[in-house]
Design a protein around this motif. Structure first.
Motif, PDB file in Angstrom:
ATOM      1  N   UNK A  35       0.765  -1.206   0.075  1.00  0.00           N
ATOM      2  CA  UNK A  35      -0.021   0.080  -0.197  1.00  0.00           C
ATOM      3  C   UNK A  35       0.949   1.233  -0.101  1.00  0.00           C
ATOM      4  N   UNK A  36       0.247   2.310  -0.374  1.00  0.00           N
ATOM      5  CA  UNK A  36       0.873   3.681  -0.249  1.00  0.00           C
ATOM      6  C   UNK A  36       2.153   3.584  -1.113  1.00  0.00           C
ATOM      7  N   UNK A  37       3.169   4.096  -0.582  1.00  0.00           N
ATOM      8  CA  UNK A  37       4.714   3.710  -1.129  1.00  0.00           C
ATOM      9  C   UNK A  37       5.541   2.690  -1.023  1.00  0.00           C
ATOM     10  N   UNK A  38       4.662   1.614  -0.539  1.00  0.00           N
ATOM     11  CA  UNK A  38       5.177   0.327  -0.221  1.00  0.00           C
ATOM     12  C   UNK A  38       6.583   0.253   0.712  1.00  0.00           C
ATOM     13  N   UNK A  39       6.536   1.140   1.504  1.00  0.00           N
ATOM     14  CA  UNK A  39       7.648   1.193   2.569  1.00  0.00           C
ATOM     15  C   UNK A  39       7.510   0.137   3.497  1.00  0.00           C
ATOM     16  N   UNK A  40       6.405  -0.352   3.865  1.00  0.00           N
ATOM     17  CA  UNK A  40       6.019  -1.495   4.822  1.00  0.00           C
ATOM     18  C   UNK A  40       6.519  -3.042   4.416  1.00  0.00           C
ATOM     19  N   UNK A  41       6.430  -3.131   3.046  1.00  0.00           N
ATOM     20  CA  UNK A  41       6.821  -4.405   2.291  1.00  0.00           C
ATOM     21  C   UNK A  41       8.360  -4.372   2.489  1.00  0.00           C
ATOM     22  N   UNK A 164      -7.891  -5.903   8.309  1.00  0.00           N
ATOM     23  CA  UNK A 164      -8.651  -4.991   7.191  1.00  0.00           C
ATOM     24  C   UNK A 164     -10.082  -4.538   7.591  1.00  0.00           C
ATOM     25  N   UNK A 165      -9.858  -3.597   8.559  1.00  0.00           N
ATOM     26  CA  UNK A 165     -11.116  -2.671   8.753  1.00  0.00           C
ATOM     27  C   UNK A 165     -11.280  -1.610   7.516  1.00  0.00           C
ATOM     28  N   UNK A 166     -10.423  -1.497   6.795  1.00  0.00           N
ATOM     29  CA  UNK A 166     -10.673  -0.854   5.473  1.00  0.00           C
ATOM     30  C   UNK A 166      -9.811  -1.335   4.199  1.00  0.00           C
ATOM     31  N   UNK A 167     -10.224  -1.323   3.113  1.00  0.00           N
ATOM     32  CA  UNK A 167      -9.320  -1.573   1.971  1.00  0.00           C
ATOM     33  C   UNK A 167      -7.781  -0.961   2.149  1.00  0.00           C
ATOM     34  N   UNK A 168      -6.867  -1.645   1.783  1.00  0.00           N
ATOM     35  CA  UNK A 168      -5.714  -1.018   1.539  1.00  0.00           C
ATOM     36  C   UNK A 168      -5.755   0.137   0.381  1.00  0.00           C
ATOM     37  N   UNK A 169      -4.857   1.109   0.508  1.00  0.00           N
ATOM     38  CA  UNK A 169      -4.767   2.048  -0.142  1.00  0.00           C
ATOM     39  C   UNK A 169      -3.524   1.724  -1.246  1.00  0.00           C
TER      40      UNK A 169
END
Length: 386
Positions: A35-41, A164-169
């Motif tokens: 998600x987002x900038x894929x920093x978490x991956x 998954x309380x919301x869809x990932x962006x």
């Protein structure tokens, strides 16, 4: 299980490169991306690779036992196949291939609620030895009926995903207009035409659909309406009260997946869950979240006597599995690597990937002088402090 191993693809990176050559870009992006900038991956991968283990070479030689007992069943290795949604979009019949490989190799296969294979079909392939991953349906009738079907099909373990309380962006998927089946934009049509083997296999298998959920989906549901249906009906937030209802209805082992905090693990223990999966959804939900391996290192010492602790997110290889086990996990799950394997090698991809991971893990344990999975924690280097 046979010892099939394709030496052209000895590790996950080789499988990933080959998979990218065979999959349409929109499918590969869905599998690989975050998600987002894929920093978490990237953080998941970097923090796992920072773990170090030390050898004990001068003690008597030991034989390596990879087996692990969970919920009254002894599995042949300390890893299983994590739930991955839309698998049939990434490679036709992917969940069926992986389920059969897992059953033959005696490791857990966890079927996603949003898989392209129906839960009854996977139960048939695995002879009742699969696990099922459940999102919490906001519609109580849907939840009750799903649990009835899961129980009737003799699934061994229920895994409830709560992160998954919301869809990932996810920018990649937004740009690609990802849907199930894929949106027929000119860009996606061209991408499919450049992958003739994928296109041929898809034509043979039929268009991918979320088979388990078909009984609950409105007829003639448009691709543009799918996200709304999923959000309103299938993937609702899960709090303690919602989990209590599931715990009351499900009589078998219950695993809560997607936790990274002590607060949530405390709640899972209070609920009577049998295990938790320390997981950040593969970096696909919260880009600024803590890596799974960091959360594991903090949580495992506090709860190892109270509940089984599993881990996923960022694991790709035998060394990664060893690192997670050394940091306190009782068991691990891998998702992307197994789908890479099937996309790269087709029907033998699951078999190859299981054997490759076992070979890597056995080599590491022999090098460490470690005889059992439970002993890996003795080999962890704890400097610098976490």
């Amino acid at each position: 299980m046979s010892d099939y191993f394709n030496s052209a693809y000895p590790d996950s990176a080789d499988l990933e490169r080959r998979a990218q050559q065979r999959m349409p870009a929109f499918a590969f992006d869905y599998l690989q991306g975050g998600c987002n900038e894929e920093v978490g991956v990237r953080r998941n991968r970097d923090d796992i690779q920072a773990v170090q283990l030390h050898s004990e070479l001068l003690k008597p030689a030991v034989s390596c036992d990879l087996s692990v007992e969970l919920f009254g069943h002894r599995y042949s290795a300390p890893f299983g196949i994590a739930p991955v949604g839309l698998q049939g979009l990434m490679w036709p019949k992917c969940p069926e291939i992986l389920a059969a490989s897992a059953a033959e190799g005696n490791i857990p296969f966890v079927l996603s609620t949003v898989s392209s294979a129906g839960l009854e079909r996977i139960a048939e392939i695995t002879q009742g030895n699969a696990w099922f991953q459940l999102y919490n349906p906001t519609d109580s009738a849907t939840r009750t009926d799903l649990l009835r079907r899961i129980s009737a099909a003799r699934y061994r373990v229920l895994v409830v995903t709560v992160d998954v309380p919301t869809f990932g962006f996810r920018p990649r998927d937004i740009k690609n207009g990802l849907a199930m089946p894929p949106t027929m934009t000119w860009s996606n049509i061209i991408r499919m035409l450049t992958r003739p083997r994928w296109l041929l296999e898809t034509a043979r298998a039929g268009k991918p659909e979320m088979q388990t959920l078909k009984p609950y989906m409105p007829k003639n549901l448009l691709a543009t309406e799918l996200a709304g249906f999923m959000n309103k009906t299938v993937m609702g937030p899960v709090d303690s009260e919602g989990l209590k209802a599931i715990r009351d209805m499900w009589k078998g082992p219950l695993v809560i997946k997607g936790l990274t905090s002590e607060y949530d693990v405390d709640k899972a223990v209070e609920l009577g869950a049998d295990a938790v999966v320390i997981s950040n959804h593969g970096g696909r939900q919260l880009d600024i979240g803590e890596s799974s391996i960091r959360a594991l290192q903090r949580i495992a010492p506090k709860y190892r006597e109270k509940i089984k602790i599993f881990m996923d997110s960022g694991l790709r290889s035998g060394p990664n599995i060893a690192s997670a086990l050394a940091c306190g996990a009782d068991f691990t799950f891998l998702g992307r690597t197994f789908v890479y394997g099937v996309a790269a090698l087709g029907k033998r991809g699951g078999e190859h990937t299981i054997n490759s991971l076992k070979m890597q893990l056995q080599q590491i344990m022999r090098q460490l002088g470690c005889g059992t999975v439970a002993q890996l924690s003795r080999h962890r280097v704890v400097w610098p402090p976490v």
